[in-house]
Design a protein around this motif. Structure first.
Motif, PDB file in Angstrom:
ATOM      1  N   GLY A  71      84.987 -46.429 -16.329  1.00 35.04           N
ATOM      2  CA  GLY A  71      84.051 -47.031 -15.061  1.00 35.04           C
ATOM      3  C   GLY A  71      84.947 -47.817 -14.019  1.00 35.04           C
ATOM      4  N   THR A  72      86.528 -48.599 -14.917  1.00 36.64           N
ATOM      5  CA  THR A  72      87.308 -49.073 -14.103  1.00 36.64           C
ATOM      6  C   THR A  72      87.604 -48.310 -13.444  1.00 36.64           C
ATOM      7  N   HIS A  99      82.685 -57.390 -12.792  1.00 34.30           N
ATOM      8  CA  HIS A  99      82.978 -57.344 -14.402  1.00 34.30           C
ATOM      9  C   HIS A  99      84.964 -57.124 -13.449  1.00 34.30           C
ATOM     10  N   ASN A 150      77.310 -57.677 -17.137  1.00 27.87           N
ATOM     11  CA  ASN A 150      77.203 -57.062 -18.357  1.00 27.87           C
ATOM     12  C   ASN A 150      76.781 -58.436 -19.352  1.00 27.87           C
ATOM     13  N   ASP A 175      78.366 -51.525  -8.367  1.00 24.38           N
ATOM     14  CA  ASP A 175      79.236 -51.134  -9.946  1.00 24.38           C
ATOM     15  C   ASP A 175      77.964 -50.693 -11.226  1.00 24.38           C
ATOM     16  N   GLN A 178      76.563 -50.855 -15.787  1.00 21.77           N
ATOM     17  CA  GLN A 178      75.497 -51.342 -16.666  1.00 21.77           C
ATOM     18  C   GLN A 178      74.413 -51.481 -17.224  1.00 21.77           C
ATOM     19  N   SER A 198      79.725 -45.255 -16.272  1.00 25.56           N
ATOM     20  CA  SER A 198      80.787 -44.619 -17.702  1.00 25.56           C
ATOM     21  C   SER A 198      79.690 -44.483 -18.743  1.00 25.56           C
ATOM     22  N   HIS A 200      80.437 -44.523 -21.857  1.00 26.78           N
ATOM     23  CA  HIS A 200      80.285 -45.049 -23.333  1.00 26.78           C
ATOM     24  C   HIS A 200      79.290 -46.102 -23.403  1.00 26.78           C
ATOM     25  N   LYS A 201      79.124 -46.363 -22.061  1.00 24.91           N
ATOM     26  CA  LYS A 201      77.966 -47.484 -21.980  1.00 24.91           C
ATOM     27  C   LYS A 201      76.670 -47.137 -22.387  1.00 24.91           C
TER      28      LYS A 201
END
Ligand code: PLP
Length: 390
Positions: A71-72, A99, A150, A175, A178, A198, A200-201
């Protein structure tokens, strides 16, 4: 001992189906998706299938999705692309509660000479859209405002923000790390130019992200090298994680579409139980407009870190907005921006649930927390003082 995991905004467990889907690409299907041979070609087809699934989660076209490493990277890429596409413009608008993937990147850009407006939020963590409108200037290249926070779980009115920003012809990035997979996201309705995601969320693997780039948006790549992702992001693809991400999106999409509100019901039960059983608590964030899985709650006169350590003794995982636990020396910038009193910031805990959270998990937290809070308040000089004042 079983881990009771209530820190799903930090990361999530890999879904079994996603793990199954990715395993062959860590062993027998190791071909390079860009190779001419059939062995590579079959891997390429799986990447495209995953792209379709990621796109479907937000109602985008597959060609509007590129894969990134997280995500970053998606956030950094979107911001840089907007700036490079309009090099004559030097102003960025974002918020104080982003974030660090956006916030710290914008701070770094400010040090490089860009002018950055960090919009404030109110006590509920909400934006003032008039303030957004007033901060737009002829020099504004980009507005980057998150979809859902988040820490507080507060959801921003992305459709309204987009209408304001796009009416001025300015690029709008959100973004969505989340939000996507937790609430229904229809990119066609929202009319944003770029959105970060992202893996892994949402029960995919770590180290995989995606960036939605709407058709027609001028795009300038951040990672430059070989011709991958239609020339928009170089580097040989993280095939296994892409496949897992696709599967995770497919499952999340089914959950969101089914209208299954089990997670919200569990979160609300946890919230009500904690308020009823623990005096001097406060909920941080707009309760009417929050992610269904997130509860940010402050316990006055105790340290969030101490609460986490005690929870940890029972193998209960959560996180706190107070110093150090989040890996930084500063108390939560989000809660500070919301004007949460210092004592409440220090006693804040974020519980974030997932579809794997069980009824019994909530029972356990509701059983342990009142004792933990009572014990810690008895130890704390502030707690004793507060008791004396009553
Ligand atoms: N944006 C938000 C809102 C997040 O919550 C996170 C992760 O916590 C990120 C971006 C960064 O995502 P990643 O960990 O994939 O780099």
């Amino acid at each position: 001992m079983k881990v009771l995991y209530l820190d799903n905004n930090a990361t999530t467990r890999l879904a079994d189906e996603a793990r199954e889907a990715m395993l062959p690409f860590l062993s027998e299907f190791y071909g390079n998706p860009s190779s001419m041979h059939t062995f590579g070609g079959q891997v390429h087809r799986e990447i495209e299938k995953a792209r379709e699934r990621v796109a479907a989660l937000i109602n985008a076209e597959p060609g509007e999705i590129i894969f990134t490493s997280c995500g970053t990277e998606s956030d950094n890429t979107a911001i840089m692309s907007a700036l490079q596409s309009k090099p004559e413009k030097r102003h960025i608008i974002t918020t104080r509660v982003e974030h660090p993937a956006v916030l710290n990147f914008c701070k770094a850009l400010a040090r490089r000479g860009y002018r950055v407006t960090f919009l404030p939020v109110d006590k509920q963590g909400r934006l003032d859209l008039q303030e957004l409108q007033d901060s737009i200037s002829d020099d504004t290249a980009l507005v980057s405002i998150m979809y859902a926070n988040n820490e507080s779980g507060v959801i921003f009115p992305v459709e309204e923000i987009s209408a304001i920003v796009k009416s001025k012809g300015i690029t709008f990035h959100t973004d969505g790390v989340q939000a996507a997979g937790k609430i229904s996201v229809d990119i066609k309705k929202l009319d944003v130019d770029m959105m970060s995601l992202s893996g892994h969320k949402i029960h995919g693997a770590k180290g995989i992200g995606a960036l939605y780039i709407s058709r027609g948006t001028r795009f300038s790549p951040y990672i430059i090298g070989g011709h991958r992702e239609s020339g928009r992001r170089a580097g040989t693809e993280n095939v296994a994680s892409i496949v897992a991400f696709g599967k995770a999106c497919e499952i999340a999409d089914e959950h969101v579409r089914s209208g299954d509100n089990r997670v919200r019901v569990l979160r609300d039960r946890l919230e009500k139980g904690l308020i009823d059983k623990c005096p001097d608590t406060r909920i941080n964030g707009d309760r009417d407009n929050r992610l269904p899985n997130t509860l940010n709650i402050s316990f006055e006169y105790v340290e969030g870190e101490a609460i986490l350590l005690r929870l940890n003794e029972f193998n209960i995982c959560a996180s706190s907005g107070s110093a150090c636990t989040s890996g930084s020396l500063e108390p939560s910038h989000v809660l500070r921006a919301m004007g949460v009193p210092f004592t409440a910031i220090h006693g804040s805990v974020r519980f974030s649930l997932s579809r794997y959270t069980m009824d019994q998990d909530i029972d356990t937290v509701l059983e342990k927390m009142p004792l933990i809070i009572k014990e810690l308040r008895e130890l704390s000089p502030f707690g004793r003082e507060a008791d004396n004042l009553k």
